[in-house]
Write a protein that holds these residues in place. Structure first.
Motif, PDB file in Angstrom:
ATOM      1  N   GLY A 191       0.824  -1.190   0.029  1.00 36.72           N
ATOM      2  CA  GLY A 191      -0.015  -0.019  -0.066  1.00 36.72           C
ATOM      3  C   GLY A 191       0.746   1.296   0.091  1.00 36.72           C
ATOM      4  N   ASP A 192       2.029   1.103  -0.078  1.00 42.30           N
ATOM      5  CA  ASP A 192       2.988   2.305  -0.047  1.00 42.30           C
ATOM      6  C   ASP A 192       2.789   3.258  -1.467  1.00 42.30           C
ATOM      7  N   ILE A 193       2.815   2.141  -2.612  1.00 46.32           N
ATOM      8  CA  ILE A 193       2.328   2.929  -3.950  1.00 46.32           C
ATOM      9  C   ILE A 193       1.076   2.153  -4.358  1.00 46.32           C
ATOM     10  N   TYR A 194       0.142   2.975  -4.787  1.00 45.09           N
ATOM     11  CA  TYR A 194      -1.108   2.468  -5.355  1.00 45.09           C
ATOM     12  C   TYR A 194      -1.554   3.546  -6.435  1.00 45.09           C
ATOM     13  N   PRO A 195      -2.308   2.821  -7.381  1.00 46.51           N
ATOM     14  CA  PRO A 195      -2.886   3.757  -8.351  1.00 46.51           C
ATOM     15  C   PRO A 195      -4.091   4.612  -7.896  1.00 46.51           C
ATOM     16  N   LYS A 196      -4.214   5.853  -8.337  1.00 49.28           N
ATOM     17  CA  LYS A 196      -5.577   6.795  -7.965  1.00 49.28           C
ATOM     18  C   LYS A 196      -6.226   6.925  -9.209  1.00 49.28           C
ATOM     19  N   THR A 197      -6.037   6.351 -10.399  1.00 49.85           N
ATOM     20  CA  THR A 197      -6.790   6.787 -11.719  1.00 49.85           C
ATOM     21  C   THR A 197      -7.586   5.580 -11.863  1.00 49.85           C
ATOM     22  N   THR A 198      -8.747   5.591 -12.645  1.00 53.63           N
ATOM     23  CA  THR A 198      -9.533   4.453 -12.945  1.00 53.63           C
ATOM     24  C   THR A 198      -8.920   3.375 -13.827  1.00 53.63           C
ATOM     25  N   LEU A 199      -8.190   3.931 -14.856  1.00 51.81           N
ATOM     26  CA  LEU A 199      -7.580   2.924 -15.808  1.00 51.81           C
ATOM     27  C   LEU A 199      -6.313   2.399 -14.861  1.00 51.81           C
ATOM     28  N   GLY A 200      -5.788   3.429 -14.114  1.00 54.86           N
ATOM     29  CA  GLY A 200      -4.552   2.540 -13.231  1.00 54.86           C
ATOM     30  C   GLY A 200      -5.285   1.451 -12.066  1.00 54.86           C
ATOM     31  N   LYS A 201      -6.481   1.718 -11.841  1.00 52.70           N
ATOM     32  CA  LYS A 201      -7.222   0.577 -10.754  1.00 52.70           C
ATOM     33  C   LYS A 201      -7.254  -0.669 -11.560  1.00 52.70           C
ATOM     34  N   LEU A 202      -7.747  -0.412 -12.839  1.00 54.16           N
ATOM     35  CA  LEU A 202      -8.021  -1.655 -13.782  1.00 54.16           C
ATOM     36  C   LEU A 202      -6.790  -2.294 -14.163  1.00 54.16           C
ATOM     37  N   ASN A 203      -5.724  -1.562 -14.466  1.00 54.58           N
ATOM     38  CA  ASN A 203      -4.457  -2.174 -14.550  1.00 54.58           C
ATOM     39  C   ASN A 203      -3.974  -3.093 -13.365  1.00 54.58           C
ATOM     40  N   ALA A 204      -4.213  -2.344 -12.277  1.00 54.14           N
ATOM     41  CA  ALA A 204      -3.811  -2.980 -10.976  1.00 54.14           C
ATOM     42  C   ALA A 204      -4.447  -4.357 -10.809  1.00 54.14           C
ATOM     43  N   ALA A 205      -5.673  -4.468 -11.123  1.00 55.54           N
ATOM     44  CA  ALA A 205      -6.739  -5.588 -10.923  1.00 55.54           C
ATOM     45  C   ALA A 205      -6.389  -6.768 -11.944  1.00 55.54           C
ATOM     46  N   THR A 206      -5.745  -6.416 -13.132  1.00 56.42           N
ATOM     47  CA  THR A 206      -5.428  -7.289 -14.014  1.00 56.42           C
ATOM     48  C   THR A 206      -4.307  -7.685 -13.686  1.00 56.42           C
ATOM     49  N   SER A 207      -3.230  -6.960 -13.236  1.00 56.09           N
ATOM     50  CA  SER A 207      -1.847  -7.332 -12.768  1.00 56.09           C
ATOM     51  C   SER A 207      -2.323  -8.385 -11.657  1.00 56.09           C
ATOM     52  N   PHE A 208      -2.929  -8.155 -10.691  1.00 54.30           N
ATOM     53  CA  PHE A 208      -3.225  -9.038  -9.713  1.00 54.30           C
ATOM     54  C   PHE A 208      -3.534 -10.525 -10.112  1.00 54.30           C
ATOM     55  N   LEU A 209      -4.741 -10.439 -10.975  1.00 50.85           N
ATOM     56  CA  LEU A 209      -5.057 -11.766 -11.444  1.00 50.85           C
ATOM     57  C   LEU A 209      -3.988 -12.510 -12.316  1.00 50.85           C
ATOM     58  N   CYS A 210      -3.305 -11.851 -13.178  1.00 48.88           N
ATOM     59  CA  CYS A 210      -2.162 -12.556 -13.854  1.00 48.88           C
ATOM     60  C   CYS A 210      -1.258 -12.967 -12.894  1.00 48.88           C
ATOM     61  N   GLY A 211      -0.885 -12.342 -11.803  1.00 47.29           N
ATOM     62  CA  GLY A 211       0.177 -12.976 -10.909  1.00 47.29           C
ATOM     63  C   GLY A 211      -0.301 -13.940 -10.249  1.00 47.29           C
ATOM     64  N   VAL A 212      -1.613 -14.102  -9.992  1.00 47.91           N
ATOM     65  CA  VAL A 212      -2.199 -15.443  -9.303  1.00 47.91           C
ATOM     66  C   VAL A 212      -2.071 -16.531 -10.328  1.00 47.91           C
ATOM     67  N   ILE A 213      -2.467 -16.318 -11.405  1.00 51.82           N
ATOM     68  CA  ILE A 213      -2.091 -17.407 -12.513  1.00 51.82           C
ATOM     69  C   ILE A 213      -0.961 -17.994 -12.816  1.00 51.82           C
ATOM     70  N   ALA A 214       0.054 -16.633 -12.980  1.00 52.92           N
ATOM     71  CA  ALA A 214       1.579 -16.989 -13.240  1.00 52.92           C
ATOM     72  C   ALA A 214       2.115 -18.007 -12.207  1.00 52.92           C
ATOM     73  N   ILE A 215       1.550 -17.577 -10.646  1.00 51.54           N
ATOM     74  CA  ILE A 215       2.442 -18.201  -9.700  1.00 51.54           C
ATOM     75  C   ILE A 215       1.783 -19.628  -9.515  1.00 51.54           C
ATOM     76  N   ALA A 216       0.438 -20.039  -9.646  1.00 51.73           N
ATOM     77  CA  ALA A 216      -0.130 -21.114  -9.625  1.00 51.73           C
ATOM     78  C   ALA A 216       0.231 -22.250 -10.704  1.00 51.73           C
ATOM     79  N   LEU A 217       0.528 -21.793 -11.938  1.00 49.61           N
ATOM     80  CA  LEU A 217       0.799 -22.806 -12.889  1.00 49.61           C
ATOM     81  C   LEU A 217       1.933 -23.645 -12.441  1.00 49.61           C
ATOM     82  N   PRO A 218       3.073 -23.250 -12.100  1.00 46.48           N
ATOM     83  CA  PRO A 218       4.306 -24.089 -11.980  1.00 46.48           C
ATOM     84  C   PRO A 218       4.347 -24.565 -10.486  1.00 46.48           C
TER      85      PRO A 218
END
Length: 484
Positions: free
Chosen positions: A372-399
């Motif tokens: 929480g020290d760095i976080y997005p404040k725009t709407t597009l930034g928050k959508l990008n953060a949500a997408t990166s979160f979901l992709c991170g879960v998938i990338a870690i879970a696969l291997p």
């Protein structure tokens, strides 16, 4: 006995040796008709020689089969019929496939009996056979190590015998009760030393020296000195008793032992002599840096924990999966940090000052940490953060699943090898005592007071999973030749 007329008929009938002849074989109770022109595609095999052996009489026939019925002209083999069904395919398809459920070593023995070249075995089956051979070699090494520990070479010098006893005492806790107690003490010293290191950083447990600096309590220093003394004695005894001192010194775990011991002695040298060479402040900084290296001693627990050793091997065998995981994360971090920086530039109070600074945000977001020290404040930034979160879960879970499978596979394999080693030793003990135990026999008797007899009879005993690495003798099944 076979009638003489039948013998003359067999030796005089040359047509039986032609390629058009058909023969009947009975393998383990399963009858099958085979044709000479098909079998002669591989003339060096046992079946091809069987087609062409009629003119040689019964001596030639019984050198190839177990029994023969001249009335039915049927050849009998006391072999595995399921394995024979696989081997017969070589004459039809030019390669051999091993069916699921057949022991690879037994199948290799069947191929040797039928004189089928091992190169004709399919590649997928060869890999399975190689894996089984490696397991048997590992069992053979374990059995041989136990036999070497049980027996002793009386021709060796007293120092060599003492060295072996000391090595077994220090490295093999299961060898004796005192060795087990020593291993437990070593484990406790590691825990105590690690605990003292942590407690020494608590401000309430520290005292002030003459210069007003906070240092560890003298009692904790005394405990630390005792622990280091134990570690030093343990390392020196293991080094002295090691069969190969150079290999011992360069071993990873022994390097960890040195790193856990060395900072203590270096800090003493710097404290007593360093002040005359450099400033007192520099000496204290060097000592603090060396004391941090004490955390290396926690890795000494791997020597006493089979679970940590299994985890280490699983990670070592999962380098490919770990590499994929890092690659997925690296690509995602670069992409989402660049997108986050671009989308947040329109906000006046943006926290994304540069793309390299955005790497930190992408790392803690994709790994689901989210400080929480760095976080997005725009709407597009928050959508990008949500997408990166979901992709991170998938990338870690696969291997993760292959890594867990490697851990479970290695752990189960070690248990199987331990069980197989005990089974092989018990069978050797049974053969060394006349092939059976009496009604009063027990498993405890197998492990007490019989080491020399096991070693003496090792070469004349074998089990259904016979380990050829333990002996150079060849063992064959006794075969019935009633008509010979």
């Amino acid at each position: 006995m076979v009638p003489a007329s039948s013998l003359e008929e067999l030796s005089g009938d040359g047509s039986d040796c032609s390629e058009e002849v058909e023969i009947t074989v009975n393998v383990g109770g399963i009858r099958q008709v085979l044709y000479g022109d098909v079998l002669n595609r591989y003339p060096e095999t046992r079946l091809a020689e069987l087609v062409n052996c009629m003119a040689g009489g019964y001596d030639a026939i019984f050198s190839l089969c177990d029994d023969y019925d001249p009335g039915k002209k049927e050849f009998y083999f006391d072999r595995d019929p399921d394995a024979f069904k696989c081997i017969i395919e070589v004459y039809l398809y030019g390669e051999v496939h091993m069916k699921k459920g057949i022991c690879p070593i037994c199948f290799k023995n069947e191929m040797d009996f039928w004189r089928v070249d091992l190169d004709l075995l399919d590649d997928c089956c060869k890999s399975h056979l190689n894996e089984k051979n490696l397991e048997l070699e590992e069992i053979a090494k374990r059995v041989q190590t136990i036999l070497d520990d049980l027996g002793g070479d009386t021709s060796e010098s007293k120092w060599k015998r003492f060295q072996k006893c000391l090595w077994k005492f220090m490295e093999k806790p299961e060898s004796s009760f005192p060795a087990r107690i020593t291993a437990i003490l070593s484990f406790l010293f590691i825990l105590i030393s690690s605990t003292v290191m942590c407690i020494g950083t608590i401000p309430e447990m520290q005292v002030e020296d003459l210069q007003g600096n906070h240092v560890e309590h003298p009692t904790l220093d005394s405990i630390e000195t005792v622990c280091i003394g134990w570690f030093t004695l343990e390392y020196l005894l293991r080094l002295i008793s090691s069969p190969n001192r150079l290999h011992f010194a360069l071993s990873f775990m022994n390097i960890i032992d040195v790193l856990a011991i060395l900072p203590f002695y270096v800090s003493i040298i710097l404290t007593n002599l360093g002040a005359t060479i450099m400033g007192l402040t520099n000496v204290q900084q060097a000592i603090q840096a060396l004391r941090i290296m004490r955390i290396a001693r926690i890795f000494k627990l791997a020597r006493h924990s089979s679970g940590l050793q299994t985890l280490t091997y699983a990670l070592k065998s999962s380098f490919k999966e770990l590499g994929l995981l890092l690659m997925y994360l690296a690509v995602g971090i670069f992409v989402f940090s660049a997108l986050g920086y671009t989308m947040e530039q329109s906000h006046p109070d943006t926290l994304f000052k540069s793309i390299p600074q955005s790497f930190w945000w992408a790392i803690i977001t994709m790994t689901t940490v989210g400080y929480g020290d760095i976080y997005p404040k725009t709407t597009l930034g928050k959508l990008n953060a949500a997408t990166s979160f979901l992709c991170g879960v998938i990338a870690i879970a696969l291997p993760i699943h292959p890594i867990i499978n490697n851990f479970v596979k290695y752990y189960n394999k070690q248990r199987v090898l331990e069980t197989a080693t005990k089974h092989e030793l018990e069978l050797m003990e049974l053969h060394s005592n006349g092939g059976y135990l009496g009604t009063n026999g027990s498993s405890k008797e197998l492990s007490e007071g019989r080491g020399l007899s096991v070693g003496a009879h090792m070469k004349v005993s074998h089990s259904d999973t016979f380990i050829q690495a333990l002996t150079e003798e060849k063992h064959h099944r006794t075969r019935l030749q009633s008509c010979k």
